[in-house]
Design an enzyme around this catalytic site. Sequence first.
Site, PDB file in Angstrom:
ATOM      1  N   GLY A  75       0.843  -1.198   0.000  1.00  0.00           N
ATOM      2  CA  GLY A  75       0.000   0.000   0.000  1.00  0.00           C
ATOM      3  C   GLY A  75       0.871   1.238   0.000  1.00  0.00           C
ATOM      4  CB  SER A  76       2.328   3.281   2.775  1.00  0.00           C
ATOM      5  OG  SER A  76       1.092   3.586   3.378  1.00  0.00           O
TER       6      SER A  76
ATOM      7  CD  GLU B 249      -5.134   9.997  -6.317  1.00  0.00           C
ATOM      8  OE1 GLU B 249      -4.209  10.784  -6.524  1.00  0.00           O
ATOM      9  OE2 GLU B 249      -6.088   9.819  -7.079  1.00  0.00           O
TER      10      GLU B 249
HETATM   11  C1  FAD Z   1     -11.861   3.268  -1.129  1.00  0.00           C
HETATM   12  C2  FAD Z   1     -10.462   3.134  -1.617  1.00  0.00           C
HETATM   13  C3  FAD Z   1     -10.166   3.377  -2.949  1.00  0.00           C
HETATM   14  C4  FAD Z   1      -8.859   3.245  -3.420  1.00  0.00           C
HETATM   15  N1  FAD Z   1      -8.599   3.392  -4.770  1.00  0.00           N
HETATM   16  C5  FAD Z   1      -7.380   3.042  -5.251  1.00  0.00           C
HETATM   17  C6  FAD Z   1      -7.146   2.978  -6.670  1.00  0.00           C
HETATM   18  O1  FAD Z   1      -8.024   3.296  -7.483  1.00  0.00           O
HETATM   19  N2  FAD Z   1      -5.941   2.555  -7.119  1.00  0.00           N
HETATM   20  C7  FAD Z   1      -4.945   2.181  -6.255  1.00  0.00           C
HETATM   21  O2  FAD Z   1      -3.871   1.814  -6.728  1.00  0.00           O
HETATM   22  N3  FAD Z   1      -5.128   2.243  -4.902  1.00  0.00           N
HETATM   23  C8  FAD Z   1      -6.329   2.647  -4.395  1.00  0.00           C
HETATM   24  N4  FAD Z   1      -6.544   2.677  -3.026  1.00  0.00           N
HETATM   25  C9  FAD Z   1      -5.463   2.249  -2.128  1.00  0.00           C
HETATM   26  C10 FAD Z   1      -4.936   3.352  -1.247  1.00  0.00           C
HETATM   27  O3  FAD Z   1      -4.150   4.256  -1.982  1.00  0.00           O
HETATM   28  C11 FAD Z   1      -4.178   2.686  -0.080  1.00  0.00           C
HETATM   29  O4  FAD Z   1      -5.162   2.113   0.769  1.00  0.00           O
HETATM   30  C12 FAD Z   1      -3.294   3.616   0.677  1.00  0.00           C
HETATM   31  O5  FAD Z   1      -2.220   4.026  -0.139  1.00  0.00           O
HETATM   32  C13 FAD Z   1      -2.755   3.009   1.976  1.00  0.00           C
HETATM   33  O6  FAD Z   1      -2.248   1.730   1.776  1.00  0.00           O
HETATM   34  P1  FAD Z   1      -2.732   0.544   2.769  1.00  0.00           P
HETATM   35  O7  FAD Z   1      -4.201   0.567   2.798  1.00  0.00           O
HETATM   36  O8  FAD Z   1      -2.049  -0.701   2.370  1.00  0.00           O
HETATM   37  O9  FAD Z   1      -2.212   1.008   4.209  1.00  0.00           O
HETATM   38  P2  FAD Z   1      -0.760   0.741   4.851  1.00  0.00           P
HETATM   39  O10 FAD Z   1       0.299   1.151   3.873  1.00  0.00           O
HETATM   40  O11 FAD Z   1      -0.725  -0.627   5.393  1.00  0.00           O
HETATM   41  O12 FAD Z   1      -0.776   1.797   6.044  1.00  0.00           O
HETATM   42  C14 FAD Z   1      -1.382   1.523   7.305  1.00  0.00           C
HETATM   43  C15 FAD Z   1      -1.098   2.728   8.216  1.00  0.00           C
HETATM   44  O13 FAD Z   1       0.324   2.863   8.408  1.00  0.00           O
HETATM   45  C16 FAD Z   1       0.722   4.169   8.050  1.00  0.00           C
HETATM   46  N5  FAD Z   1       2.079   4.115   7.484  1.00  0.00           N
HETATM   47  C17 FAD Z   1       2.549   3.281   6.508  1.00  0.00           C
HETATM   48  N6  FAD Z   1       3.826   3.551   6.255  1.00  0.00           N
HETATM   49  C18 FAD Z   1       4.204   4.572   7.070  1.00  0.00           C
HETATM   50  C19 FAD Z   1       5.405   5.311   7.293  1.00  0.00           C
HETATM   51  N7  FAD Z   1       6.505   5.062   6.569  1.00  0.00           N
HETATM   52  N8  FAD Z   1       5.399   6.279   8.227  1.00  0.00           N
HETATM   53  C20 FAD Z   1       4.288   6.571   8.938  1.00  0.00           C
HETATM   54  N9  FAD Z   1       3.108   5.920   8.775  1.00  0.00           N
HETATM   55  C21 FAD Z   1       3.076   4.942   7.853  1.00  0.00           C
HETATM   56  C22 FAD Z   1      -0.301   4.644   7.026  1.00  0.00           C
HETATM   57  O14 FAD Z   1      -0.338   6.058   6.943  1.00  0.00           O
HETATM   58  C23 FAD Z   1      -1.581   4.056   7.615  1.00  0.00           C
HETATM   59  O15 FAD Z   1      -2.055   4.896   8.628  1.00  0.00           O
HETATM   60  C24 FAD Z   1      -7.832   2.880  -2.530  1.00  0.00           C
HETATM   61  C25 FAD Z   1      -8.128   2.658  -1.169  1.00  0.00           C
HETATM   62  C26 FAD Z   1      -9.424   2.762  -0.727  1.00  0.00           C
HETATM   63  C27 FAD Z   1      -9.719   2.454   0.731  1.00  0.00           C
END
Ligand code: FAD
Length: 382
Positions: free
Chosen positions: A132-133, A365
Amino acid sequence: MFEAFQLPEEHVAVREAVRAVCDGKVAPNAAAADETGEFPQASYDALRAADFHAPHVPVEYGGAGADALATAIVIEEVARACASSSLIPAVNKLGTMPLLLAASDELKRRYLPPVAKGDAMFSYCLSEPEAGSDAAGMKTRAELDGDTWVLNGVKRWITNAGVSEYYTVFAVTDPAARSRGISAFVVEKSDPGVTFGAPEKKLGIKGSPTREVYFDDVRIPANRIIGEPGTGFGTAMRTLDHTRVTIAAQALGIAQGALDFALGYVQERKQFGKAIADFQGIQFMLADMGMKLEAARQLTYAAAGKSERGEKDLTYFGAAAKCFASDAAMQITTDAVQLLGGYGYTKDFPLERMMRDAKITQIYEGTNQVQRIVMARQLLNG
Ligand SMILES: Cc1cc2nc3c(=O)[nH]c(=O)nc-3n(C[C@H](O)[C@H](O)[C@H](O)COP(=O)(O)OP(=O)(O)OC[C@H]3O[C@@H](n4cnc5c(N)ncnc54)[C@H](O)[C@@H]3O)c2cc1C
């Protein structure tokens, strides 16, 4: 609405035109889209009829040729009426931006006109279940076999998946090179081996389908690569620089919708023998909401200008606008619920929906933590 800076006449005209379409034909579907979780087709049809479904597509590819500010205004106004529907123009821009930034003219000529016409939508497939991130940690693979690429893997959280005809897909082509071994491709919904997961059950933007996309030995012609092999991750990040401005605009619209509704309500609702708007405690809340919203709007429009001009500090401004506007939208919508008291907590009024919808703008995003990482890096590296 107050205007800190006078917008050019054509941008004012765009706002008026979108607002008219949204008041008449998008807002009436918003509660039902939230309630049923179904894609608001009637809103799509209305936006398409007025050419607001993908306004950013350049004129040379059959589009309306709206600049980044006009596109942001369209998304803001649609979000004011229905956040789910605002993902139609927003995700069409997100999906096609990699092509606009990096694709061959052949690919642009093939895939942009159907989006401009409204015959197809375009989604963006970056995130994965385990990436994700840390998007560069993706596992989806693309391997060259003669003159075809073969894709295998899973993308998660893909907005408008299943509804969109086309997908920009980021996949690893050289595992040893990590982010420099990622490439971007155009995949079609009808390509054999493409399937979709069940729609996610979400807190908000329920009318915008979010699904997994599976690639099972999906064979696509070699010329569907966007740019050179290994440039995909750079294209993905440059895309987000531009489209974080659109998420900021979405947040502005949701917040404006909540403030507008609350302003009407507090002047009608009477307690202690007078309108609650007469209490200074309420007035101070309204003032803070308006102030935060306007600050967010100015930052967003400044970032839109940088996006349009392709300026170097767009990375900083795009992250700042998205982060600030989405945090402001969360605060403003939460306060708007508060201003309606118990009524704000019910589905009889649109504010609880707006508060739920606002939340996603802090997450996708790139979460707002990630935006702060991006901004800090820019500050520290000068
Ligand atoms: C409704 C919805 C629509 C979406 N649409 C799209 C789309 O069209 N295309 C696409 O590609 N993606 C899409 N996404 C994905 C979205 O961009 C990701 O959910 C987002 O980038 C976070 O990734 P994750 O959910 O895996 O969270 P994680 O990366 O697992 O993060 C979990 C928590 O840890 C925190 N965290 C992670 N790394 C760090 C760090 N280094 N320092 C501090 N905090 C950190 C994050 O901020 C978060 O609070 C969508 C998500 C949702 C929920």
